[in-house]
Design a protein around this motif. Sequence first.
Motif, PDB file in Angstrom:
ATOM      1  N   PHE A 184      47.407  36.183  32.420  1.00  0.00           N
ATOM      2  CA  PHE A 184      46.923  36.839  31.408  1.00  0.00           C
ATOM      3  C   PHE A 184      45.754  36.041  30.752  1.00  0.00           C
ATOM      4  CE2 PHE A 184      51.632  38.507  31.220  1.00  0.00           C
ATOM      5  CZ  PHE A 184      51.384  39.822  31.577  1.00  0.00           C
ATOM      6  N   THR A 185      44.842  36.740  30.366  1.00  0.00           N
ATOM      7  CA  THR A 185      43.508  36.342  29.800  1.00  0.00           C
ATOM      8  C   THR A 185      43.012  37.370  28.949  1.00  0.00           C
ATOM      9  OG1 THR A 185      41.963  36.767  31.515  1.00  0.00           O
ATOM     10  CG2 THR A 185      43.031  34.840  31.440  1.00  0.00           C
ATOM     11  N   PHE A 198      49.569  44.911  25.250  1.00  0.00           N
ATOM     12  CA  PHE A 198      50.113  45.981  25.975  1.00  0.00           C
ATOM     13  C   PHE A 198      50.790  45.639  27.022  1.00  0.00           C
ATOM     14  CE2 PHE A 198      47.779  49.016  22.850  1.00  0.00           C
ATOM     15  CZ  PHE A 198      48.844  49.024  21.884  1.00  0.00           C
ATOM     16  N   CYS A 199      49.587  44.740  27.958  1.00  0.00           N
ATOM     17  CA  CYS A 199      49.957  44.449  29.199  1.00  0.00           C
ATOM     18  C   CYS A 199      51.132  43.302  29.192  1.00  0.00           C
ATOM     19  CB  CYS A 199      48.815  43.805  30.049  1.00  0.00           C
ATOM     20  SG  CYS A 199      47.662  45.168  30.063  1.00  0.00           S
ATOM     21  N   VAL A 244      43.635  48.441  30.270  1.00  0.00           N
ATOM     22  CA  VAL A 244      44.915  48.493  30.261  1.00  0.00           C
ATOM     23  C   VAL A 244      45.458  49.430  31.405  1.00  0.00           C
ATOM     24  CG1 VAL A 244      46.771  49.773  28.844  1.00  0.00           C
ATOM     25  CG2 VAL A 244      45.198  48.346  27.828  1.00  0.00           C
ATOM     26  N   PHE A 245      44.638  50.282  31.640  1.00  0.00           N
ATOM     27  CA  PHE A 245      45.101  51.668  32.712  1.00  0.00           C
ATOM     28  C   PHE A 245      44.591  51.005  34.133  1.00  0.00           C
ATOM     29  CE2 PHE A 245      45.263  54.294  29.191  1.00  0.00           C
ATOM     30  CZ  PHE A 245      46.445  55.127  29.273  1.00  0.00           C
ATOM     31  N   ALA A 250      47.413  48.818  38.918  1.00  0.00           N
ATOM     32  CA  ALA A 250      47.654  47.620  39.827  1.00  0.00           C
ATOM     33  C   ALA A 250      49.338  47.274  39.873  1.00  0.00           C
ATOM     34  CB  ALA A 250      46.917  46.310  39.434  1.00  0.00           C
ATOM     35  N   HIS A 251      49.936  47.911  38.896  1.00  0.00           N
ATOM     36  CA  HIS A 251      51.232  47.485  38.892  1.00  0.00           C
ATOM     37  C   HIS A 251      52.146  48.889  38.792  1.00  0.00           C
ATOM     38  CE1 HIS A 251      49.655  43.758  37.613  1.00  0.00           C
ATOM     39  NE2 HIS A 251      50.455  43.295  37.922  1.00  0.00           N
TER      40      HIS A 251
END
Length: 789
Positions: A184-185, A198-199, A244-245, A250-251
């Motif tokens: 995360f960055t 959110f992520c 975010v989307f 990607a997940h």
Amino acid sequence: MSETLDPVVPRFSIIVPVFRVQGFLRECMDSVLAQDFTDFEVIAVDDCSPDRSGAILDEYAARDERVQVLHLPENVGLGLARNAGLAKVRGEYVLFLDSDDTLVPGALGALAERLDTTGSPEILIFDYARTYWDGSVRRNLLADRLDESGAPSFALAERPEILDLLQIVWNKAYRRDFIEEHGFTFPVGYYEDAPWTFCTLITAKSIAVLDRVCLHYRQRRQGGNILRTTSRKHFDVFDQYERVFAYLDAHPELSRWRPHMFRKMVDHYLTVLDKPGRLPQNATAEFFHRAARDYRRRLPAGFVRPAGVAGGKYALLAKDAYPALAGLKVAGKVQRTVRKHAGKKVRQAKKKAMDLRYQALLRQPLDENLAVYSAYWNRLPACNPLAIYEKAKELAPHVHGVWVVKQQLADSGEIPAGVDHVVLNSPRYWEVMARAKYLVNNVNFADGVVKREGQVHLQTHHGTPLKSMGVDQKRYPAAAKGMSFRKLLARADRWDYSLSSNQHTTEQWERVYPCNFESLDAGYPRNDVYYRASAQDVLDIRERLGVAPGKTAVLYAPTMRDYQVGYVPRLDLEKISRELGEDFVLLVRTHYFYDQDTRLQELQERGAIIDVSGHPVVEELCLAADALVTDYSSIMFDYANLDRPIINYTDDWDTYVRSRGVTFDLLSGKPGDTPGVLATTEDELIDAFRSGRWDDERATELRAAFRARFCQWDDGHAAERVVRRVFLGQETAPEPLPQEERTVAPAPRAAAAAAGLVKLPAPRTSADADAAGSGTSGPSGASDVEMAG
């Protein structure tokens, strides 16, 4: 509560990004370093701040090994500054703290205890409260989302209402290995908290909550907050939700969160559209159409719109129906107008009461070559405004200066010849106030003065603040005396520049006047004379005052007391004069708020003192004095420029602190705080002179440290720096000289010796020092001076 003791892996790493917050930064850092839980490190990131925030951080790092400072070579913005801090963290958990916010006492201990009892979750969410300039504190309205009942830790799916909390990073502790595992960055741009928040939340397998306020979120009146900034940079919100989307794409295992993220996205877009002052007027339609495009592109299958007005706005976005939304906003505006009808009536009455001629003048063009000056509530020309006025005549002769004075002064004949002036509230007064390009004052102009677009308001102030000022006075009713702080700040809102002579003052003004001015760190122009006066100037002033060349002149200049009415003598001046002896002379100056005192006149008639309360130029009194005796008056900061002895008579320090409040401990005895000898009784004051302590080695060392701290930018060129910056639009130049390169006006004894009026004493011996300790005349005592001839 456990406290990890491993010095390599502290329990918490606290990242503090810093940019243009010198007025609030010390409060922020102190709130962290004063925590009773001590196992933490601070990674402070100076984001190439243009003020002295970086230097303040270096001070803290020098004092506390837990503080590490990163100085970025260029400004990168909040997100990337946080990333720079993340690259350096070593702690088990990472906290983010904005540099104008503060941790509450006990916060880190409470966080550590909760982490222990909840099994070291990946994210711990805690509560915060908003703090306002008026001292009010309001807890987060959604505090009920932090109910600690139930499982100690949980996945987001068990409590999705957590997503309703404000999308911020600084109310959460993140386990470092969780951040590193998922990479995360922070992104660049406005609203950088949204993708991070959110992520991380939708990814975390274990979340815990702490139902306790651990952080105070400062609500700045103006500036310092993107939410109050009108800019196209609010379009950055589209990029943030793109991220975010993209993360969801990607997940795929997180796809269940698409409807939630869609709702958060739409709500965020509508908030930007609804809040006045965020988007430029000509950009609103463009923003709406981009939001509508994202709505249609990301609408999840089976999504159910919310009910009520919010659902109606969702429908308008779905149809890209901007005109209909604009109509809704107009209707809402009408409703708000009706609710504020009473307030509008009051404003209308005030507007009608305003002089019609002044209203007409406000519509005329500004006179680019006109400056209005005032000092001390429209008294005689004086202080910083006068020094600026004189220098402007030299460097900016095209700018005509006009002084505002009271009627009685205009009638008295005391105004210097050739000084153009207007009488307060006269027709010409309103004309120059309406049309002048520049407004210069050391206090505030009246409430009725309108600050026009294009006018430049320079607030010079008239002292370095030992006592509490601005919004800090709310805590001291005796000092505030019913002051309207909203009106005070409305007056300060007119400032374009706030003048300062040292870093302490700059930080105080920016903190206690939370407005959008620019600090002008140039020094006090009124102090230029201390570096320009000659030996003959000093002698001439003393002669006019009636001080003989061989006398040691002691200027006694106490300040006013908020807890007293009128001038109340704190010293038996006749006794002081008698005990010091005929080689000393007391120059007594009461505060300008007080009327002339008949007792001082009587003492002067008996030859005990010289009453200089009515002398128009205080700088001349300082030049004439061999030493200063004061209490808490800001005159000490100016007098320190002369590098002459300062004695503080502080018989009521505790009462003064309780009634007025102070910005530092004058009586600490620490270098930089205390300017010289302290006395709390008349006998101590007399002994300070008799023993020689008033000017011994210790006093000299304290004076040097005090001068270095508070005469930081005073070097004889302050007025030039101000005029070049304000009137000529040039950079603040020349740079202040190093203290060792400054040449100050000679002391009276040296001036008299240079003129052959007295002989300086021979260098002191150890025997002299022993004699001084026995109570004979001190090292600078007048008995050591022989009259020449």
